[in-house]
Design a protein around this motif. Structure first.
Motif, PDB file in Angstrom:
ATOM      1  N   ASP A 367     -64.108 -73.815  42.904  1.00  0.00           N
ATOM      2  CA  ASP A 367     -64.384 -72.963  41.750  1.00  0.00           C
ATOM      3  C   ASP A 367     -65.853 -73.130  41.389  1.00  0.00           C
ATOM      4  OD1 ASP A 367     -61.695 -72.486  41.756  1.00  0.00           O
ATOM      5  OD2 ASP A 367     -61.290 -73.353  39.786  1.00  0.00           O
ATOM      6  N   PHE A 368     -66.630 -72.044  41.478  1.00  0.00           N
ATOM      7  CA  PHE A 368     -68.069 -72.122  41.246  1.00  0.00           C
ATOM      8  C   PHE A 368     -68.539 -70.997  40.330  1.00  0.00           C
ATOM      9  CE2 PHE A 368     -67.912 -73.477  45.929  1.00  0.00           C
ATOM     10  CZ  PHE A 368     -67.794 -74.833  45.609  1.00  0.00           C
ATOM     11  N   VAL A 369     -69.582 -71.299  39.583  1.00  0.00           N
ATOM     12  CA  VAL A 369     -70.333 -70.288  38.841  1.00  0.00           C
ATOM     13  C   VAL A 369     -71.773 -70.353  39.336  1.00  0.00           C
ATOM     14  CG1 VAL A 369     -71.137 -69.548  36.575  1.00  0.00           C
ATOM     15  CG2 VAL A 369     -68.829 -70.456  36.833  1.00  0.00           C
ATOM     16  N   GLN A 391     -63.556 -68.441  42.819  1.00  0.00           N
ATOM     17  CA  GLN A 391     -62.356 -69.148  42.361  1.00  0.00           C
ATOM     18  C   GLN A 391     -61.482 -69.454  43.567  1.00  0.00           C
ATOM     19  OE1 GLN A 391     -59.240 -66.915  40.344  1.00  0.00           O
ATOM     20  NE2 GLN A 391     -59.208 -68.428  38.684  1.00  0.00           N
ATOM     21  N   GLY A 392     -61.279 -70.745  43.819  1.00  0.00           N
ATOM     22  CA  GLY A 392     -60.491 -71.130  44.982  1.00  0.00           C
ATOM     23  C   GLY A 392     -61.055 -70.603  46.284  1.00  0.00           C
ATOM     24  N   GLY A 393     -62.375 -70.499  46.349  1.00  0.00           N
ATOM     25  CA  GLY A 393     -63.040 -70.016  47.550  1.00  0.00           C
ATOM     26  C   GLY A 393     -63.117 -68.506  47.674  1.00  0.00           C
ATOM     27  N   ALA A 394     -62.501 -67.775  46.748  1.00  0.00           N
ATOM     28  CA  ALA A 394     -62.491 -66.308  46.796  1.00  0.00           C
ATOM     29  C   ALA A 394     -63.515 -65.740  45.820  1.00  0.00           C
ATOM     30  CB  ALA A 394     -61.099 -65.784  46.458  1.00  0.00           C
ATOM     31  N   VAL A 395     -64.231 -64.721  46.228  1.00  0.00           N
ATOM     32  CA  VAL A 395     -65.270 -64.109  45.405  1.00  0.00           C
ATOM     33  C   VAL A 395     -64.628 -63.299  44.285  1.00  0.00           C
ATOM     34  CG1 VAL A 395     -67.243 -62.546  45.380  1.00  0.00           C
ATOM     35  CG2 VAL A 395     -66.807 -63.990  47.393  1.00  0.00           C
ATOM     36  N   ARG A 407     -67.012 -62.233  51.034  1.00  0.00           N
ATOM     37  CA  ARG A 407     -65.990 -61.310  50.562  1.00  0.00           C
ATOM     38  C   ARG A 407     -65.335 -60.572  51.736  1.00  0.00           C
ATOM     39  NH1 ARG A 407     -65.744 -58.764  45.562  1.00  0.00           N
ATOM     40  NH2 ARG A 407     -67.932 -59.260  45.144  1.00  0.00           N
ATOM     41  N   ARG A 408     -66.119 -60.271  52.777  1.00  0.00           N
ATOM     42  CA  ARG A 408     -65.612 -59.489  53.902  1.00  0.00           C
ATOM     43  C   ARG A 408     -64.741 -60.303  54.847  1.00  0.00           C
ATOM     44  NH1 ARG A 408     -70.996 -57.440  54.388  1.00  0.00           N
ATOM     45  NH2 ARG A 408     -71.265 -58.769  56.214  1.00  0.00           N
TER      46      ARG A 408
END
Length: 430
Positions: A367-369, A391-395, A407-408
């Protein structure tokens, strides 16, 4: 799939920061952290070019199933949409959850909700049906007859030890993670915000039963007696505490209790509330500085403090303004680093999810900002400078297009599937 975030100004969430750091993510979790500079081999490389990389923020006092600009004239029944059709309340709440995630809040404690909508939303978010923070759910909570909180379920106040225990069991039956007790607040009942509404015996019964059944505990308490009753009764967090005393602070330190100040709500009630015809605004106008001084005292004395925004808690406190709370913490004497920690690792520790989130550390959820600028130089950049959320590695947000390759990648969806098993345990008290 592996992703390396390189050349980051890494703010780890535990009080440290590093220039030109690199973080490796595999299957939605942090695989390694390189704070000494240099790149990491990965399928996808994201060059942050010196931008700040922070842990996802954790809001411990949110009302996504809440008010948000619905005129209620200070009447919570109206501002919390209790009379709205449930489908409208659900759709409004899903929209609020998406807004909350978009600003960088990747985990949240929903601290009061009608009809256990928060319990359903928690499951929907974990299953990928909706976009929003991971959630801890509290349902409508526990209050005395006619007390503050009675708008959630009119006629369902709990009076006396036996009734309080039955109420806690009812909440647990409906799958809450957190039992919230209203101890003081509500001029509609007692005439003063700081008047206690539960006896020490009732407070201890609620906290004791919640803990016996493996639930976390929280207490809405404004002033000395109410705070004291719930802290000594076993509350893990005190919400608001706007009339906290020095004695309260020392008792909280002794018990390891966290204060969740919700000071952004103070600011918004005072400065927006008059235009919304909120009677609280008039009542509080002359008390803003005193409230901040009391919380400055709590900071100076060393009370555990974690971030809670109260967004959606009334018509003045809008969804998406969550990180104004960090600015308020700095106003109370915290450094920007301390404020960030209050919204990351300290928040995670307060509700015992720090094994999963709260800091950029190996093994935790990714989880990153991403902030364009240095929030350690200007904490307001956590509100104005956010350009990416993962979030959880997903954009979840990518204003600059720097996460487009991530994302792709088809591996992102697969990573979400791997995470669902871990998320099932997110709400269980450790």
């Amino acid at each position: 799939m592996s992703t390396a975030f390189i050349r980051a100004h890494l703010i780890t969430g535990d009080g440290r920061d590093f220039d030109s750091a690199a973080v490796l993510v595999e299957n939605g979790r942090i695989a390694s952290v390189n704070t000494r500079g240099g790149d990491l081999a990965a399928d996808v490389v994201v060059d942050l070019e010196g931008r700040a990389l922070l842990p996802g923020f954790i809001d411990l006092h949110d009302h996504m199933i809440g008010g948000d600009n619905q005129i209620g004239h200070g009447d919570e029944y109206t501002s919390f949409k209790i009379g709205d059709p449930i489908i409208k309340a659900v759709l409004d709440s899903v929209e609020a959850a998406a807004k909350t995630l978009h600003v960088g809040v990747t985990s949240a404690r929903e601290i009061g909700a009608r009809d256990f909508i928060d319990v359903a939303m928690k499951r929907a978010q974990a299953a990928g049906q909706i976009q929003g923070p991971r959630m801890l759910a509290a349902g409508p909570g526990v209050w005395m007859s006619g007390g503050h909180g009675s708008f959630w379920q009119p006629g369902h106040g709990a009076d006396g030890v036996d009734a309080v225990i039955r109420r806690v069991r009812y909440l647990v039956e409906n799958n809450v993670d957190v039992v919230k007790v209203v101890s003081s607040d509500g001029p509609e009942t007692c005439g003063d915000w700081w008047s206690p509404q539960y006896t020490p015996e009732e407070a201890a019964a609620a906290m004791g039963e919640a803990k016996r059944l493996g639930r976390r505990t929280a207490a809405h308490a404004m002033g000395h007696d109410g705070i004291n009753n719930l802290v000594t009764g076993g509350a893990e967090t005190i919400e608001h505490g706007w009339y906290i005393s020095e004695e309260n602070c020392r008792t909280m330190i002794q018990h390891g209790t966290y204060l969740i100040p919700t000071l952004g709500n103070v600011v918004d009630i005072i400065h927006k509330g008059a235009g919304l015809e909120m009677p609280w605004a008039v009542m509080m106008q002359d008390d803003e500085e005193a409230i901040f001084q009391r919380h400055s005292m709590a900071v100076e004395l060393g009370v555990n403090i974690a971030m809670g925004s109260d967004c959606g808690g009334n018509e003045a406190r809008l969804h998406g303004d969550n990180l104004l709370e960090l600015d308020c913490h700095v106003r109370c004497g915290m450094s920007p680093m301390q404020a960030i920690t209050s919204g990351t690792l300290d928040a995670a520790r307060a509700v015992r999810i720090d094994n999963e989130v709260g800091s950029v550390a190996e093994g935790k959820l990714a989880d990153f900002v991403i902030v364009d600028g240095d929030p350690l130089a200007d904490i307001r950049l956590t509100q104005t400078g956010v350009v990416g959320v993962v979030q959880g590695g997903a954009v979840k947000r990518d204003d600059l297009g720097i996460l487009e390759q991530l994302r792709r990648e088809p591996g992102t969806a697969a990573a979400r599937g791997v995470l669902l098993g871990a998320l099932g345990a997110f709400g269980r008290a450790g």
